[in-house]
Structures are given as C-alpha cells and as structure tokens.
Design an enzyme around this catalytic site. Structure first.
Site, PDB file in Angstrom:
ATOM      1  N   CYS A 163     -16.491   2.029   0.180  1.00 27.86           N
ATOM      2  CA  CYS A 163     -15.343   1.167   0.467  1.00 27.86           C
ATOM      3  C   CYS A 163     -14.916   1.263   1.932  1.00 27.86           C
ATOM      4  O   CYS A 163     -14.254   0.359   2.427  1.00 27.86           O
ATOM      5  CB  CYS A 163     -14.179   1.534  -0.452  1.00 27.86           C
ATOM      6  SG  CYS A 163     -13.767   3.283  -0.400  1.00 27.86           S
ATOM      7  N   ASP A 182     -16.992   7.302  -2.198  1.00 26.30           N
ATOM      8  CA  ASP A 182     -15.718   7.157  -1.478  1.00 26.30           C
ATOM      9  C   ASP A 182     -15.424   8.526  -0.856  1.00 26.30           C
ATOM     10  O   ASP A 182     -16.045   9.525  -1.234  1.00 26.30           O
ATOM     11  CB  ASP A 182     -14.631   6.748  -2.505  1.00 26.30           C
ATOM     12  CG  ASP A 182     -13.244   6.587  -1.903  1.00 26.30           C
ATOM     13  OD1 ASP A 182     -13.118   6.490  -0.676  1.00 26.30           O
ATOM     14  OD2 ASP A 182     -12.259   6.558  -2.692  1.00 26.30           O
ATOM     15  N   ARG A 212       0.885  -1.183   0.000  1.00 30.04           N
ATOM     16  CA  ARG A 212       0.000   0.000   0.000  1.00 30.04           C
ATOM     17  C   ARG A 212       0.912   1.220   0.000  1.00 30.04           C
ATOM     18  O   ARG A 212       1.678   1.419   0.953  1.00 30.04           O
ATOM     19  CB  ARG A 212      -0.911  -0.002   1.226  1.00 30.04           C
ATOM     20  CG  ARG A 212      -1.626   1.332   1.402  1.00 30.04           C
ATOM     21  CD  ARG A 212      -2.743   1.287   2.410  1.00 30.04           C
ATOM     22  NE  ARG A 212      -3.908   0.619   1.876  1.00 30.04           N
ATOM     23  CZ  ARG A 212      -5.131   0.743   2.358  1.00 30.04           C
ATOM     24  NH1 ARG A 212      -5.360   1.528   3.386  1.00 30.04           N
ATOM     25  NH2 ARG A 212      -6.155   0.089   1.826  1.00 30.04           N
ATOM     26  N   ARG A 267     -13.941  -8.377   1.320  1.00 33.13           N
ATOM     27  CA  ARG A 267     -12.506  -8.146   1.113  1.00 33.13           C
ATOM     28  C   ARG A 267     -11.732  -9.412   1.487  1.00 33.13           C
ATOM     29  O   ARG A 267     -10.811  -9.817   0.799  1.00 33.13           O
ATOM     30  CB  ARG A 267     -11.995  -6.965   1.972  1.00 33.13           C
ATOM     31  CG  ARG A 267     -12.621  -5.605   1.690  1.00 33.13           C
ATOM     32  CD  ARG A 267     -12.272  -5.089   0.302  1.00 33.13           C
ATOM     33  NE  ARG A 267     -10.836  -5.095   0.042  1.00 33.13           N
ATOM     34  CZ  ARG A 267      -9.964  -4.170   0.450  1.00 33.13           C
ATOM     35  NH1 ARG A 267     -10.399  -3.104   1.107  1.00 33.13           N
ATOM     36  NH2 ARG A 267      -8.668  -4.255   0.186  1.00 33.13           N
ATOM     37  N   HIS A 307      -7.174   0.616  -6.739  1.00 36.17           N
ATOM     38  CA  HIS A 307      -7.450  -0.218  -5.567  1.00 36.17           C
ATOM     39  C   HIS A 307      -8.132  -1.496  -6.089  1.00 36.17           C
ATOM     40  O   HIS A 307      -9.328  -1.707  -5.881  1.00 36.17           O
ATOM     41  CB  HIS A 307      -8.354   0.558  -4.602  1.00 36.17           C
ATOM     42  CG  HIS A 307      -8.352   0.036  -3.195  1.00 36.17           C
ATOM     43  ND1 HIS A 307      -7.596  -1.046  -2.797  1.00 36.17           N
ATOM     44  CD2 HIS A 307      -9.023   0.440  -2.081  1.00 36.17           C
ATOM     45  CE1 HIS A 307      -7.797  -1.267  -1.515  1.00 36.17           C
ATOM     46  NE2 HIS A 307      -8.663  -0.385  -1.053  1.00 36.17           N
ATOM     47  N   GLN A 327     -10.170  -3.959  -3.784  1.00 33.94           N
ATOM     48  CA  GLN A 327     -11.436  -3.360  -3.360  1.00 33.94           C
ATOM     49  C   GLN A 327     -12.505  -3.561  -4.442  1.00 33.94           C
ATOM     50  O   GLN A 327     -13.623  -4.000  -4.159  1.00 33.94           O
ATOM     51  CB  GLN A 327     -11.229  -1.856  -3.103  1.00 33.94           C
ATOM     52  CG  GLN A 327     -12.498  -1.123  -2.729  1.00 33.94           C
ATOM     53  CD  GLN A 327     -12.991  -1.487  -1.339  1.00 33.94           C
ATOM     54  OE1 GLN A 327     -12.240  -1.404  -0.384  1.00 33.94           O
ATOM     55  NE2 GLN A 327     -14.243  -1.894  -1.217  1.00 33.94           N
TER      56      GLN A 327
HETATM   57  N1   CP Z   1     -11.392   0.015   1.989  1.00 32.94           N
HETATM   58  C1   CP Z   1     -10.132  -0.066   2.447  1.00 32.94           C
HETATM   59  O1   CP Z   1      -9.168  -0.299   1.699  1.00 32.94           O
HETATM   60  O2   CP Z   1     -10.034   0.092   3.782  1.00 32.94           O
HETATM   61  P1   CP Z   1      -8.672   0.270   4.592  1.00 32.94           P
HETATM   62  O3   CP Z   1      -8.087   1.587   4.186  1.00 32.94           O
HETATM   63  O4   CP Z   1      -9.079   0.235   6.033  1.00 32.94           O
HETATM   64  O5   CP Z   1      -7.759  -0.861   4.227  1.00 32.94           O
HETATM   65  N1  NVA Z   2      -9.752   6.884  -1.827  1.00 29.08           N
HETATM   66  C1  NVA Z   2      -9.478   6.414  -0.491  1.00 29.08           C
HETATM   67  C2  NVA Z   2      -9.773   4.956  -0.388  1.00 29.08           C
HETATM   68  C3  NVA Z   2      -9.560   4.351   0.969  1.00 29.08           C
HETATM   69  C4  NVA Z   2      -9.840   2.904   0.994  1.00 29.08           C
HETATM   70  C5  NVA Z   2      -8.029   6.716  -0.153  1.00 29.08           C
HETATM   71  O1  NVA Z   2      -7.169   6.555  -1.023  1.00 29.08           O
HETATM   72  O2  NVA Z   2      -7.762   7.130   0.968  1.00 29.08           O
END
Ligand code: CP
Ligand code: NVA
Length: 311
Positions: A262, A222, A100, A290, A127, A130
């Site tokens: 999400c 989102d 990540r 997930r 993502h 997701q």
């Molecule tokens: N939706 C999602 O990716 O959640 P987190 O940021 O908690 O992993």
């Molecule tokens: N768009 C958001 C998604 C989190 C799961 C971010 O990048 O923070």
C-alpha cells in the site's frame, strides 16, 4: 451507500459498481469533470498522508468540487473540542468529509453527528479505500479464469482487515500469515467468515509466510510499524523476523506473481528493495488506482446524475 467507513458498509453489488466506475473513470476522466460541481469537502487528517490526501484533493478538484484540508494542528478532534461538536458544526458548511484518524471510534462518532457522506481515509481498524484500489489493481493484472489467490504476509492491521472483508464480500481467496500476536481483528475475521459462508470466499489464517505465498498470484505486505505505533517499534521488528517479502519468499509464489504494497514502504524491513523495484512489483499501479477509486466512491456517495456519464 451513505458512508464509507468500513468495507462492511458496501454490498458486493456496490463494490462491483465502484470498481467498474473506477475503471471507466481511468479510461475517460474528462467525462466526470462536473460530477462534484459546487460541492465542498473537508479533509480531516490526524496523521500524515501522501496518497490518500493527494488523490482525494485531486479527485475532488478535477470533478469540479472544492477541498479544505484540516491537519492535526487545526482543531485537534476531541482535544480542543468534542468530536460531536466539530461534526455538527462542519455539517452546516460542508458536503462531505474524508477522515484519517488514530482511533476508528473517532470516525464512527463523527458519522453519528454528521448526516452527510463520511469516508474513512484510514483508521487504526480499516483502510477501505486502499482495499478497493488494491482490488481494481488485481483485476487489471489478473486475467485467468479462476479467482486469484491473494497472500498477505505481515501485520494484521488496518490494511489486512479491509482486504479480508473485501475478499469475503467478493467471494475471493485470501491467505494471510501474521505472527501470533499480530493477527487481524478477531471480530472482523469472524464477520468475514460469516460473509464468506454465503459468498463462497476462502479465508485462510496461517503463521508461516512460506505456506501463505505458496503458488499465490499476488503477495501483499504493509509496514510492520504503523503510524501511531512508533513506541512499539523495537518489539514489533523482533516479532516479524521471517516475515519479510524478499526474492526467496516470492520465489515460492506463482511464476507470474505480482507484489503489492500500500506504501509507504520501509525497505529492508517488511519488503526488500529488490522486490519493491523488481519486475513483479505493481505498487505504483496500486498508488495510481487510489485516485480513480476515490473518484468513483465520491460519485457513488454524492455525485450529480451519478448513474450517467456526461460524455
Ligand atoms: N497507502 C496510503 O494510504 O498512503 P498514505 O499514507 O500516503 O495516504
Ligand atoms: N498500516 C499502515 C498503512 C499506511 C497506509 C499505517 O496505518 O500506518
């Protein structure tokens, strides 16, 4: 399928296999408990996470594998040491990694030097895990003969990018409304439209949330301020006025509409408490899925006897 960095790494057939396998895993998780026996995965997270981190940890450990979490303080990719050096060292120890990152480029560089499975656990561009879980959730909640209409209202960021590509690959229907300056990535949309030309998908780009949700079967949003964008908070909040998913907006969708998010959610910004906690909300089914999807992805990438279930 060697990696999962973008939805574009997957063919429609592979997506179908992941979704069906995830559904089977959900029904009978015990049948998969040895799939990752003896394998160790690195979870490299530059940003916070609840769902992605915990579902990968649980997914890997419940299939017999081991995990090592590396957070921002551990080696600071590209700061303490070049990404390509970290990748080449970790390749000697690990069987795969989940990354990540802030920059999508960090993941693509890592992948060039790490010749084992790399999974994108969210970047500033996509993502993919997701979006796969979202489509599993949509399949579970929509039984009609038609392809459901997925409406997305809000920021054209990583989540929307992956949803557009996945819709294109699967020949689905998506309508999204974003404020002018916050559209999804132009190159990605172009590619999605090319894929849609062959798959029969419908991709509609709009600026009016009311038009986007009209008669829709699913309404997705989102956060407006993603991780790493905190400095843009003031400007972004102003730009998204009128893009909140609330009861009035949802009332324009199909009578059986389901609301998706999400998570994490910022109640009172992109979505109201009423919608998030209301009867249309399926956000916790999404979050649960997930786990099943991560397990399916891991099995497809590196599971033992991946074509067979053990029970
Ligand atoms: N939706 C999602 O990716 O959640 P987190 O940021 O908690 O992993
Ligand atoms: N768009 C958001 C998604 C989190 C799961 C971010 O990048 O923070």
């Amino acid at each position: 399928m060697k990696h999962l960095i973008s939805v574009d790494d997957l063919t429609a057939g592979e997506i179908g296999e992941i979704l069906s396998l995830a559904a089977r895993i959900k029904k009978n998780p015990g049948a998969y408990r040895e799939k990752l026996q003896g394998k160790v995965f690195g979870l490299i997270f530059e940003k916070p996470s609840t769902r992605t981190l915990v579902s990968f940890e649980v997914g890997i450990q419940s299939m017999g594998g081991g995990t090592i979490f590396m957070g921002p303080g551990d080696f600071q990719l590209g700061v303490r040491e070049e990404v390509k050096d970290v990748a080449r060292v970790l390749e000697r120890y690990l069987d795969g990694v989940v990354l990540r990152t802030f920059s999508h480029g960090t993941i693509t560089t890592f992948e060039r030097y790490f010749h084992k499975p790399v999974i994108n656990g969210l970047s500033d561009f996509e993502h993919p895990c997701q979006a796969l879980a979202d489509f599993l959730t949509i399949r579970e909640h929509f039984k009609g003969p038609q392809k459901p209409v997925l409406a997305f209202v809000g920021d054209g960021n990583n989540v929307l990018n992956s949803l557009i590509l996945l819709t294109a690959k699967l020949g689905g229907r998506i309508r999204y409304a974003t404020p002018g300056r916050f559209e999804p990535h132009a190159g990605l949309v172009k590619k999605a439209r090319e894929i849609a030309g062959k798959s029969g998908a419908s991709i509609e780009a709009l600026t009016d949330p009311r038009e986007a949700v009209k008669g829709a079967d699913f309404v997705y949003t989102d956060v407006w301020v993603s991780m790493g964008e905190e400095k843009k908070r003031k400007t972004k909040i102003k730009s998204f006025k009128g893009f909140q998913v609330n009861s009035e907006l949802l009332g324009r969708a199909s009578r059986s509409v389901k609301a998706l998010h999400c998570l994490p959610a910022h109640r009172g910004e992109e979505i109201t408490e009423e919608v998030l906690e209301g009867k249309s909300s399926i956000v916790f089914d999404q979050a649960e899925n997930r786990l099943h999807v991560q397990k399916a992805v891991l099995i497809q990438l590196c599971g033992q006897n991946s074509s067979e279930e053990s029970e």
